[in-house]
Design a protein around this motif. Structure first.
Motif, PDB file in Angstrom:
ATOM      1  N   ILE A  19      25.512  -7.918  -1.328  1.00 33.22           N
ATOM      2  CA  ILE A  19      25.966  -8.411  -0.026  1.00 33.22           C
ATOM      3  C   ILE A  19      25.069  -7.759   1.021  1.00 33.22           C
ATOM      4  CG2 ILE A  19      27.908  -8.644   1.566  1.00 33.22           C
ATOM      5  CD1 ILE A  19      29.720  -7.946  -0.897  1.00 33.22           C
ATOM      6  N   SER A  20      24.445  -8.575   1.847  1.00 30.36           N
ATOM      7  CA  SER A  20      23.495  -8.008   2.809  1.00 30.36           C
ATOM      8  C   SER A  20      23.658  -8.627   4.190  1.00 30.36           C
ATOM      9  CB  SER A  20      22.056  -8.226   2.318  1.00 30.36           C
ATOM     10  OG  SER A  20      21.125  -7.753   3.278  1.00 30.36           O
ATOM     11  N   ASP A  21      23.595  -7.748   5.211  1.00 29.08           N
ATOM     12  CA  ASP A  21      23.496  -8.223   6.582  1.00 29.08           C
ATOM     13  C   ASP A  21      22.136  -8.926   6.725  1.00 29.08           C
ATOM     14  OD1 ASP A  21      24.059  -8.653   9.214  1.00 29.08           O
ATOM     15  OD2 ASP A  21      23.487  -6.634   9.875  1.00 29.08           O
ATOM     16  N   VAL A  22      22.083  -9.925   7.614  1.00 31.30           N
ATOM     17  CA  VAL A  22      20.832 -10.652   7.798  1.00 31.30           C
ATOM     18  C   VAL A  22      19.914  -9.929   8.767  1.00 31.30           C
ATOM     19  CG1 VAL A  22      19.804 -12.777   8.671  1.00 31.30           C
ATOM     20  CG2 VAL A  22      21.816 -12.878   7.189  1.00 31.30           C
ATOM     21  N   ARG A  23      20.443  -9.555   9.904  1.00 33.33           N
ATOM     22  CA  ARG A  23      19.605  -8.977  10.954  1.00 33.33           C
ATOM     23  C   ARG A  23      19.703  -7.450  10.905  1.00 33.33           C
ATOM     24  NH1 ARG A  23      17.669 -13.133  13.853  1.00 33.33           N
ATOM     25  NH2 ARG A  23      18.883 -15.071  13.902  1.00 33.33           N
ATOM     26  N   PRO A  73      20.788 -22.684  11.569  1.00 32.90           N
ATOM     27  CA  PRO A  73      19.509 -22.869  10.867  1.00 32.90           C
ATOM     28  C   PRO A  73      19.200 -21.746   9.888  1.00 32.90           C
ATOM     29  CG  PRO A  73      19.253 -23.356  13.197  1.00 32.90           C
ATOM     30  CD  PRO A  73      20.610 -22.740  13.038  1.00 32.90           C
ATOM     31  N   LEU A  74      19.582 -20.505  10.269  1.00 36.07           N
ATOM     32  CA  LEU A  74      19.361 -19.381   9.378  1.00 36.07           C
ATOM     33  C   LEU A  74      20.204 -19.522   8.116  1.00 36.07           C
ATOM     34  CD1 LEU A  74      17.929 -16.653   9.022  1.00 36.07           C
ATOM     35  CD2 LEU A  74      19.898 -15.580  10.130  1.00 36.07           C
ATOM     36  N   ALA A  75      21.433 -19.969   8.298  1.00 37.72           N
ATOM     37  CA  ALA A  75      22.311 -20.169   7.148  1.00 37.72           C
ATOM     38  C   ALA A  75      21.750 -21.230   6.212  1.00 37.72           C
ATOM     39  CB  ALA A  75      23.712 -20.564   7.616  1.00 37.72           C
ATOM     40  N   VAL A  76      21.233 -22.302   6.781  1.00 36.90           N
ATOM     41  CA  VAL A  76      20.642 -23.374   5.976  1.00 36.90           C
ATOM     42  C   VAL A  76      19.448 -22.849   5.179  1.00 36.90           C
ATOM     43  CG1 VAL A  76      19.417 -25.582   6.061  1.00 36.90           C
ATOM     44  CG2 VAL A  76      21.436 -25.213   7.493  1.00 36.90           C
ATOM     45  N   GLU A  77      18.596 -22.061   5.843  1.00 38.38           N
ATOM     46  CA  GLU A  77      17.433 -21.489   5.171  1.00 38.38           C
ATOM     47  C   GLU A  77      17.863 -20.545   4.055  1.00 38.38           C
ATOM     48  OE1 GLU A  77      13.393 -20.392   4.344  1.00 38.38           O
ATOM     49  OE2 GLU A  77      14.433 -22.147   5.149  1.00 38.38           O
TER      50      GLU A  77
END
Length: 451
Positions: free
Chosen positions: A51-55, A87-91
């Protein structure tokens, strides 16, 4: 063994609180403040879920995602962000993320997502293990599936018979896979490049049987307008399967006996002999020896065909193979129908083991396909009258299932306990503990395999 979770987030307060919650929920949790620390932790103790934070400062969550999915495509990676970036979620999903959660998330929801991800991971790895075990279509283990002593002995018997050019009787209940065996005998023999011809003796009207097997010349009988090559002649150079041979009319059995003995035939309406070079496999669900003694089958034909014999055990006599077969068929069906294969929990495994499978492998395949396309689970399909209490019965069945799987793995790896533990996906110490608890003796298992 607890699911190992690696939680990556640069927010110390969130990281600590999430770790505590997941530990209370029964997970084995490690935490990292950035991608580099996560990679170091994972190299020492590989996680089951990430589980990872994105930013985050430095390498972001997408870097974490790529690193772990490149190393292990079966490893679920869940990404978390507080920015609601569609968009980030889609990527992220395109790159293979298992799920994408937005902060603040509900701890209960995170636990639910982790458990579903772990179920999927276990299932994917089991499917991969089964595919590597079964091999390709030309592999005998890929056709006659099972790790039980009966399945192993059956494959050995078929491999031995395929290497010699003799007629064979294959006997087994309906649905045990007699035609699969006949096809394997053909494909693994020196006749593999020749024709494989199957004829169901129960499906041909008695008055057409002779013409169907031997063929006919033009004008041989009313309606015979041209030459027809019979199944025996058509199978020249290959293998002829006479399925349900017990249904063959007695008068025709004498003519078949002559063809088997002399390896030549004459078409109806012809005096010209045609030489035959073929193997005959006779499949039956009846004991032909008993049928011959009762006068329902010619003794001389039985003894002429009975050079080689394969007796297929019913599925209820090799119950340890049932979950393996079910998962194999379900995986095939899910792929064919474009569905995601669902995990098979203990209740459904217990239902599979409890049923006696009168339709054998054919019935099991149907149940697996219905499960794969979402119509019903084994527990729903195989609803049976209770045997005692569920509390008393279910643990016993689960213990029996564990005992069978462990014994099969030890036999498969010739008593090598480290390899058996690896194949089962458990530590060596856990395997030893389970063997002690279940009363499994390594020596007994290896002696059974060698015997």
């Amino acid at each position: 063994m607890a699911c190992r979770v690696l939680f990556v987030d640069d927010d110390a307060a969130l990281r600590n609180s999430t770790v505590q919650w997941l530990q209370l929920s029964g997970f084995d949790v490690a935490a990292a403040e950035n991608a580099e620390a996560a990679f170091s932790i994972a190299s020492a103790s590989p996680p089951d879920i990430v589980i990872s934070d994105v930013r985050m400062p430095g390498s972001d969550g997408l870097t974490v995602l790529r690193h772990f999915t490149d190393a292990d495509p079966t490893l679920p990676v869940i990404l978390v962000t507080g920015h609601g970036d569609v968009p980030l979620a889609v990527e992220a999903m395109r790159l293979g993320a298992y799920d994408f959660l937005q902060k603040p998330f509900e701890p209960e929801h995170l636990v639910e997502v982790i458990r579903k991800a772990d179920d999927k991971r276990r299932l994917m790895r089991e499917v991969i293990r089964l595919r590597s075990l079964l091999g390709g279509d030309e592999n005998l283990a890929g056709r006659l599936i099972g790790s039980s002593a009966q399945a192993v002995a059956l494959r050995q018997k078929i491999a031995a018979l395929a290497s010699v050019d003799c007629d064979v009787i294959v006997m087994g209940e309906t649905g045990t896979g007699k035609e699969v065996v006949a096809r394997a005998l053909h494909d693994l023999s020196r006749r593999a490049s020749g024709p494989y011809v199957a004829i169901n003796c129960a499906a041909i009207p008695a008055d057409m049987f002779e013409s169907e097997l031997f063929g006919h010349e033009a004008g041989a009988f009313t309606g015979a307008r041209g030459v027809r090559v019979g199944r025996l002649e058509y199978a020249n150079g290959g293998t002829l399967l006479l399925d349900e041979i017990e249904s063959m009319p007695l008068p025709l059995q004498a003519k078949v006996l002559r063809a088997v003995q002399e390896r030549q035939i004459e078409r109806l309406g012809s005096n010209q002999s045609i030489p035959l070079n073929l193997r005959i496999v006779a499949a039956t669900k009846e004991d032909l020896k008993a049928a011959s003694e009762a006068g329902r089958f010619r003794k001389d034909l039985y003894y002429r065909l009975h050079v080689g014999e394969v007796v297929l055990p019913p599925l209820r006599e090799r119950s340890e193979d049932i979950p393996l077969l079910f998962l194999h068929f379900a995986s095939e069906a899910a792929h064919r129908h474009g569905r995601e294969l669902r995990p098979l929990d203990k209740d459904n495994i217990a239902a599979l083991l409890r049923h006696d499978w009168p339709g054998n492998v054919r019935e099991l395949r149907t149940a697996a396909e219905r499960f794969a396309i979402g119509l019903e689970t084994p527990a729903e399909r195989l609803a049976l009258p209770a045997i005692g209490t569920t509390e008393a019965w279910l643990p016993a069945q689960i213990a029996a299932f564990e005992r069978e799987m462990i014994a099969a793995a030890i036999r498969q790896h010739d008593g090598d306990m480290a390899s058996a533990a690896k194949a089962l996906g458990i530590p060596r110490r856990t395997l030893n503990e389970k063997m002690n608890r279940l009363g499994i003796g390594r020596r007994d298992i290896t002696q059974q395999a060698s015997g």
